[in-house]
Design a protein around this motif. Structure first.
Motif, PDB file in Angstrom:
ATOM      1  N   TYR A  36      52.721  57.600  59.588  1.00 48.86           N
ATOM      2  CA  TYR A  36      52.174  57.864  58.136  1.00 48.86           C
ATOM      3  C   TYR A  36      52.831  59.244  58.613  1.00 48.86           C
ATOM      4  O   TYR A  36      53.378  59.543  57.325  1.00 48.86           O
ATOM      5  CB  TYR A  36      50.966  57.269  58.128  1.00 48.86           C
ATOM      6  CG  TYR A  36      49.862  58.455  57.384  1.00 48.86           C
ATOM      7  CD1 TYR A  36      49.977  58.118  56.342  1.00 48.86           C
ATOM      8  CD2 TYR A  36      49.735  59.540  57.866  1.00 48.86           C
ATOM      9  CE1 TYR A  36      49.818  58.888  55.340  1.00 48.86           C
ATOM     10  CE2 TYR A  36      49.455  59.885  57.429  1.00 48.86           C
ATOM     11  CZ  TYR A  36      49.088  59.897  55.730  1.00 48.86           C
ATOM     12  OH  TYR A  36      48.051  60.762  54.593  1.00 48.86           O
ATOM     13  N   SER A  72      55.472  60.725  55.769  1.00 49.95           N
ATOM     14  CA  SER A  72      55.221  62.160  54.986  1.00 49.95           C
ATOM     15  C   SER A  72      56.141  63.354  55.225  1.00 49.95           C
ATOM     16  O   SER A  72      56.108  64.336  54.268  1.00 49.95           O
ATOM     17  CB  SER A  72      53.841  62.224  55.535  1.00 49.95           C
ATOM     18  OG  SER A  72      52.646  61.170  54.992  1.00 49.95           O
ATOM     19  N   TRP A 107      52.420  66.956  48.410  1.00 49.78           N
ATOM     20  CA  TRP A 107      52.488  65.956  48.769  1.00 49.78           C
ATOM     21  C   TRP A 107      50.874  64.939  49.493  1.00 49.78           C
ATOM     22  O   TRP A 107      50.191  64.487  48.847  1.00 49.78           O
ATOM     23  CB  TRP A 107      53.474  65.652  50.279  1.00 49.78           C
ATOM     24  CG  TRP A 107      52.556  65.192  51.288  1.00 49.78           C
ATOM     25  CD1 TRP A 107      52.910  63.921  51.862  1.00 49.78           C
ATOM     26  CD2 TRP A 107      51.834  65.441  52.397  1.00 49.78           C
ATOM     27  NE1 TRP A 107      52.330  63.376  52.495  1.00 49.78           N
ATOM     28  CE2 TRP A 107      51.253  64.013  52.920  1.00 49.78           C
ATOM     29  CE3 TRP A 107      51.146  66.213  53.040  1.00 49.78           C
ATOM     30  CZ2 TRP A 107      50.349  64.031  54.624  1.00 49.78           C
ATOM     31  CZ3 TRP A 107      49.421  66.153  54.084  1.00 49.78           C
ATOM     32  CH2 TRP A 107      49.908  64.694  54.620  1.00 49.78           C
ATOM     33  N   ILE A 113      48.423  62.038  48.898  1.00 50.15           N
ATOM     34  CA  ILE A 113      49.303  61.447  49.852  1.00 50.15           C
ATOM     35  C   ILE A 113      47.691  61.544  50.403  1.00 50.15           C
ATOM     36  O   ILE A 113      46.768  60.875  50.081  1.00 50.15           O
ATOM     37  CB  ILE A 113      49.694  61.509  50.908  1.00 50.15           C
ATOM     38  CG1 ILE A 113      50.859  61.368  49.937  1.00 50.15           C
ATOM     39  CG2 ILE A 113      49.287  60.146  51.890  1.00 50.15           C
ATOM     40  CD1 ILE A 113      51.283  59.627  49.168  1.00 50.15           C
ATOM     41  N   GLU A 114      46.960  63.405  50.831  1.00 46.02           N
ATOM     42  CA  GLU A 114      45.739  62.922  52.420  1.00 46.02           C
ATOM     43  C   GLU A 114      44.697  63.577  51.700  1.00 46.02           C
ATOM     44  O   GLU A 114      44.183  62.799  51.786  1.00 46.02           O
ATOM     45  CB  GLU A 114      46.286  64.393  52.701  1.00 46.02           C
ATOM     46  CG  GLU A 114      45.520  64.809  53.969  1.00 46.02           C
ATOM     47  CD  GLU A 114      45.677  65.854  53.806  1.00 46.02           C
ATOM     48  OE1 GLU A 114      45.616  65.945  55.372  1.00 46.02           O
ATOM     49  OE2 GLU A 114      46.005  67.456  53.618  1.00 46.02           O
TER      50      GLU A 114
END
Length: 288
Positions: free
Chosen positions: A243, A247, A268, A272-273
């Protein structure tokens, strides 16, 4: 329990009106019960205005939150980027989420870990200014490295898996990059622009793939792993590493595409996070 702070957690201060991407818009702003009680007892003109801008208050099964404006801004965010509640009541007048964001906390074994999420541009600025990823043991104030954190937590990650120069070249074949970009493209979009941005990168990544600066992003990469250490017990070390690699490759390519390191990390992160389902999504996409 032993508390350990990421060094940037200690150094972090909000940029307020200097921030290009305020955290006071685009998100639901929940109000914790203690702060709601405080607002309900606030016998001032501001108190009246706060109560008029709260939804869900007193409704069964629904938590209280601020009613955002038509452009999804907090009603108390001023045009100059400052907060009316802070100006009139100080930090103690903020609800928990506003007071703590973008800080995060994790508990692993006998340790409480504190850090700052990368959706905040200030957090990324701090990391890009570091020569190493360091942490501070509260009480003794001893500074330790990321590998020492892993040793304390009894998490076995080979040093080779913390070096981008050892990892990333194996992922730069066109077929692998296209797989990575497809995964990001199919993730649940945070807004209407996300898929357009990923598509732009899908169309242009070949222009940037031979010019990536691994050393520049190694601390960001390690910090992405740090952020997900708690998830190792669910998904396993290999999935978390994968992952993080996917990323950081996306971040490096997108930073080249838009010529902005900080924005690439921030964008990002918010997609995502800060997506609670991101790890389960990546778990279903990554084949080991």
């Amino acid at each position: 329990m032993i508390n350990i702070d990421a060094e940037i957690y200690r150094e972090f201060t909000c940029k307020a009106d200097k921030c290009k991407h305020t955290c006071c818009s685009g998100w639901e702003i929940d109000i914790d019960d203690d702060t709601l009680d405080y607002y309900n007892g606030l016998d001032t003109e501001l108190g009246n205005e706060i109560r008029k801008n709260i939804s869900g208050c007193g409704q069964e099964g629904e938590s209280a939150s601020f009613m955002l404006t038509t452009d999804e801004r907090c009603p108390f965010l001023k045009d100059d980027g400052l907060c009316r509640i802070i100006e009139e009541l100080g930090d103690d007048g903020l609800c928990d989420i506003c007071r703590l964001h973008p800080r995060f906390y994790e508990s692993i074994n006998d340790y409480n870990l504190a850090g700052v999420g990368l959706s905040c541009e200030k957090a990324s600025e701090l990391l890009f200014g570091k020569k190493s990823l360091d942490f501070i043991i509260c009480g003794s104030e001893k500074k330790i490295s990321f590998t020492e954190i892993l040793d304390l937590l009894k998490i076995n990650i080979s040093h080779d898996y913390l070096k981008l120069s050892c990892l990333v070249p194996d992922y730069l074949a066109e077929s692998k990059i296209e797989k990575i970009l497809d995964i990001f493209f199919e993730s649940e979009p945070i807004d209407d622009n996300w898929k357009k941005e990923v598509q732009l990168l899908k169309n242009s990544y070949r222009d940037y793939v031979t010019d990536l600066e691994f050393d520049k992003y190694e601390i960001i990469y390690q910090y992405i792993i740090f952020r997900q250490l708690e998830m190792i017990r669910i998904y396993g070390t290999k999935k978390i590493i994968e992952y993080a690699i996917y990323s950081i490759i996306y971040i490096m390519l997108y930073a080249k595409c838009i010529n902005d390191d900080i924005e690439a990390v921030r964008r990002w992160s918010e997609q995502i996070e800060y997506n609670e389902d991101s790890m389960s999504y990546f778990d279903s996409c990554i084949d080991l």
